[in-house]
Write a protein that holds these residues in place. Structure first.
Motif, PDB file in Angstrom:
ATOM      1  N   PHE A 182      -3.088  -0.093  -3.011  1.00 24.33           N
ATOM      2  CA  PHE A 182      -4.005   0.652  -2.141  1.00 24.33           C
ATOM      3  C   PHE A 182      -3.376   1.984  -1.751  1.00 24.33           C
ATOM      4  CE2 PHE A 182      -5.995   1.810   1.883  1.00 24.33           C
ATOM      5  CZ  PHE A 182      -7.330   1.495   1.673  1.00 24.33           C
ATOM      6  N   SER A 210       0.829  -1.202   0.000  1.00 26.20           N
ATOM      7  CA  SER A 210       0.000   0.000   0.000  1.00 26.20           C
ATOM      8  C   SER A 210       0.865   1.255   0.000  1.00 26.20           C
ATOM      9  CB  SER A 210      -0.921   0.009   1.224  1.00 26.20           C
ATOM     10  OG  SER A 210      -1.686  -1.178   1.299  1.00 26.20           O
ATOM     11  N   SER A 262      -5.372  -4.072   3.235  1.00 23.27           N
ATOM     12  CA  SER A 262      -4.193  -4.498   2.468  1.00 23.27           C
ATOM     13  C   SER A 262      -4.173  -6.015   2.286  1.00 23.27           C
ATOM     14  CB  SER A 262      -2.910  -4.042   3.169  1.00 23.27           C
ATOM     15  OG  SER A 262      -2.827  -4.596   4.476  1.00 23.27           O
TER      16      SER A 262
END
Length: 654
Positions: free
Chosen positions: A211, A118, A166
């Motif tokens: 993300f 992420s 995640s």
């Protein structure tokens, strides 16, 4: 059954909700359901959800009284019917290919859940950046594309972010283990994470940043308000999970230090108006640890110095203000000691530099004296040379010299009594390693003073009568015969020509060292795949516990390559120990094309290459590595037809 169920708890996020929903609606994986749980929002969040639901039948919108993130998420999970489950935060963003990529990877690995990377997005600065905690590069390097469990990771389990967004979960796996979020608390994803991690039998890591986590000042996890008090309860629930799964003894150092350190970090970040309230709860929690024996059992011997100071200061302090002062004093003492050590080390470095400087001055003075002595010696030699030159001119101008000179080049053969000789001139008696020694005016004269026609196959150069070594590799030209001076080595040598049984007179040559181009220089012959060179002409030593070096060859080798991708030279295998730190050395001379020097570990089929570029100067190659094999050897490889030289094959163990 849809492939992925996306659960999104929503509470007063009208500012960010559309951006979040757009990145879910437009996923390249279309076979999904989107379950949105409105947790009593007082802004326009519910209106936005209803608008999306009216235009996309994949949406399910549920509205409830405000119960918190955990209540909303748990309710959405109960309704999820997809094969895999994704838990999305309503104020964040995800790449449009995220669900398709992670779903396919999870199916390929048959994973209970997939971890992916992420990014952080700082909204106030409009800046996206990577961090170690969300990138987990060291974990990605460790697991690669293998399937693993928490047991494979050791202490690295504490380096995995607990955040659910995640990860992509197998929905049936989550239902089977009964994993839920503890309701009524902020930071609830901690407990869900440990339940999932300790039950998973197949975990996979997908190495891609998919993300974006949005950071802003009024987020529940960064606001620093009264909700921060929940973190103390969360840390205790974390301890409960490790005890539940029988892992407290194994991980107690990490768990108790994490509990104390994270609790203190929340205290530092909380707003001033909530400091006293947070301190009182933390003080009570730490006293409970002492009263119920938890401190004595787990914390007393496991806390590091700073966390021990945090714990003791909190227990001994009567207020948040006193606690802050105690920790500020402790940190200042640690900083002072560190600076004192730094100053002490710097003083040592200064003294060492002074010593080195004095050594440099001494060396400089010695070199100046050496230069002066050499200059004086050179001037003396020039004067001596001038005197000798004058004397030689006088001798050569004498009548006796002119009469005797033609007889100097004659030698009578003792084998048959006939008068035969070889006449030649060497252009100079002091030559460099790089020079060719030329045999000019080359003739074979028989006893009747008639010139004999030369058969090159009978011609041999003999040098250094002490060693009785013959050399046959003559360089032939239209007007001279020659051989490289490098074949003789440094120093004085006596050279003569042998033709059949006839020897010429000896000529003395002095070979000087030209820039140390050669250390050992005697051609042994050629090497190729059709005529493998005899390794009995190398000196071999195994590297064992009692030996720390192996000299593979102490003479230069003429390497002739007659085709592309040609393995020019392979040394014998040397026995080594796995884990030895090995340094291999070889010198390569005058390659016209690139040459690859390879340190090959035969039993593991592993090798390390160094490329030697075409060059007119010698190249010393050093290859160092820790061995993973019990046998090593050096290989020279040329990918083009060429001739070059190599010597000083040495392998050392450090």
């Amino acid at each position: 059954m849809v492939k992925v169920s996306v659960v999104i708890p929503v509470y007063n996020v009208e500012e960010f909700l559309k951006e979040c929903l757009d990145c879910i609606v437009n996923q390249t994986l279309e076979d999904i359901e989107i379950i949105c749980v409105n947790d009593g929002s007082t802004d326009k969040s519910l209106d936005i959800l209803n608008f999306y639901a009216e235009n996309d039948d994949r949406f399910t919108v549920i509205s409830q009284e405000n119960g918190g993130h955990a209540v909303a998420t748990n309710r959405g999970m109960k309704l999820a019917e997809g094969e895999y489950l994704y838990l999305m935060d309503s104020d964040d963003m995800v790449e449009l290919t995220a669900l398709e990529e992670t779903y396919n990877y999870a199916k390929e690995k048959e994973a209970d859940f997939v971890i992916f990377q992420s990014l952080n997005y700082v909204m106030d600065e409009d800046r996206v950046y990577k961090t170690d905690i969300y990138s987990m590069e060291h974990i990605a390097d460790f697991v690669g594309d293998s399937v693993f469990t928490y047991e494979d990771l050791g202490d690295m389990i504490f380096d995995i972010p607990v955040t659910p967004w995640s990860k992509l979960y197998n929905n049936q796996f989550i239902k089977d283990i009964g994993a839920t979020f503890p309701e009524g608390l902020v930071f609830d994803d901690n407990i869900f994470f440990w339940d999932v991690l300790f039950n998973a039998k197949r975990i996979a890591f997908y190495r891609k940043h998919l993300f974006k986590r949005r950071w802003y000042s009024y987020s529940s996890t960064t606001a620093g308000d009264q909700r921060f008090l929940d973190s103390i309860d969360i840390h205790n629930l974390m301890v409960d999970r490790f005890e539940k799964y029988g892992l407290m003894d194994k991980y107690q150092d990490k768990v108790v230090n994490r509990k104390v350190n994270m609790a203190y970090n929340r205290f530092v970040d909380i707003k001033p108006e909530f400091e006293e309230m947070y301190f009182e709860k933390l003080h009570e929690d730490f006293e409970n640890c002492i009263d119920d024996g938890f401190y004595e059992k787990y914390m007393e011997k496991s806390l590091d110095n700073r966390n021990k100071a945090i714990f003791d200061s909190c227990v001994d302090s009567k207020s948040a203000k006193e606690f802050k002062y105690e920790m500020a004093y402790w940190d200042s003492q640690v900083t002072r000691k560190r600076l004192e050590n730094d100053i002490k080390n710097l003083k040592k470095d200064i003294e060492n530099l002074k010593t080195e400087r004095n050594g440099f001055y001494k060396t400089q003075n010695n070199l100046k004296n050496q230069v002066k002595n050499l200059e004086d010696e050179n001037n003396n030699l020039k004067n001596d040379n001038l005197k000798l030159s004058n004397q030689l001119s006088e001798i050569k101008s004498s009548n006796s010299w002119k009469l005797v000179k033609p007889l100097k080049n004659m030698k009578t053969s003792s084998s048959n009594g006939s008068f035969k000789s070889v006449l030649f001139n060497v252009s100079h008696s002091v030559v460099s390693y790089n020079d060719l020694i030329k045999l000019n005016n080359f003739k074979i004269i028989d006893s009747s003073n008639k010139e004999v026609r030369i058969n090159p196959n009978k011609l041999i150069v003999i040098y250094d009568e002490v060693n009785k070594i013959n050399f046959t590799e003559l360089v032939k030209s239209d007007d001279y015969y020659a051989f490289p001076a490098s074949t003789l080595g440094r120093g004085k040598h006596k050279v003569c020509i042998k033709y059949g049984d006839t020897l010429s007179d000896e000529v003395e040559l002095f070979i000087k060292d030209a820039n140390n181009l050669f250390d050992f220089n005697v051609w042994l012959g050629t090497y190729n795949t059709k005529d493998t060179y005899g390794f009995d002409k190398f000196q071999i030593k195994s590297i064992s516990s009692s030996d720390d070096w192996a000299e593979i060859g102490d003479r230069s080798i003429k390497v002739e390559c007659d085709g592309d991708n040609y393995q020019a030279l392979t040394t014998p295998k040397l026995d080594v120990n796995i884990g030895d730190f090995i340094s291999a050395h070889v010198t390569v001379y005058n390659p016209q094309e690139d040459v690859t020097v390879r340190l090959f570990e035969s039993s593991k089929d592993s090798y390390t290459d160094v490329i030697v570029n075409a060059s007119d100067i010698p190249t010393r190659v050093n290859i160092s590595k820790t061995t993973i094999s019990k046998h090593i050897q050096l290989i020279l490889i040329s990918r083009k037809k060429q001739t070059f030289y190599a010597d000083n094959f040495v392998i050392t163990r450090n």
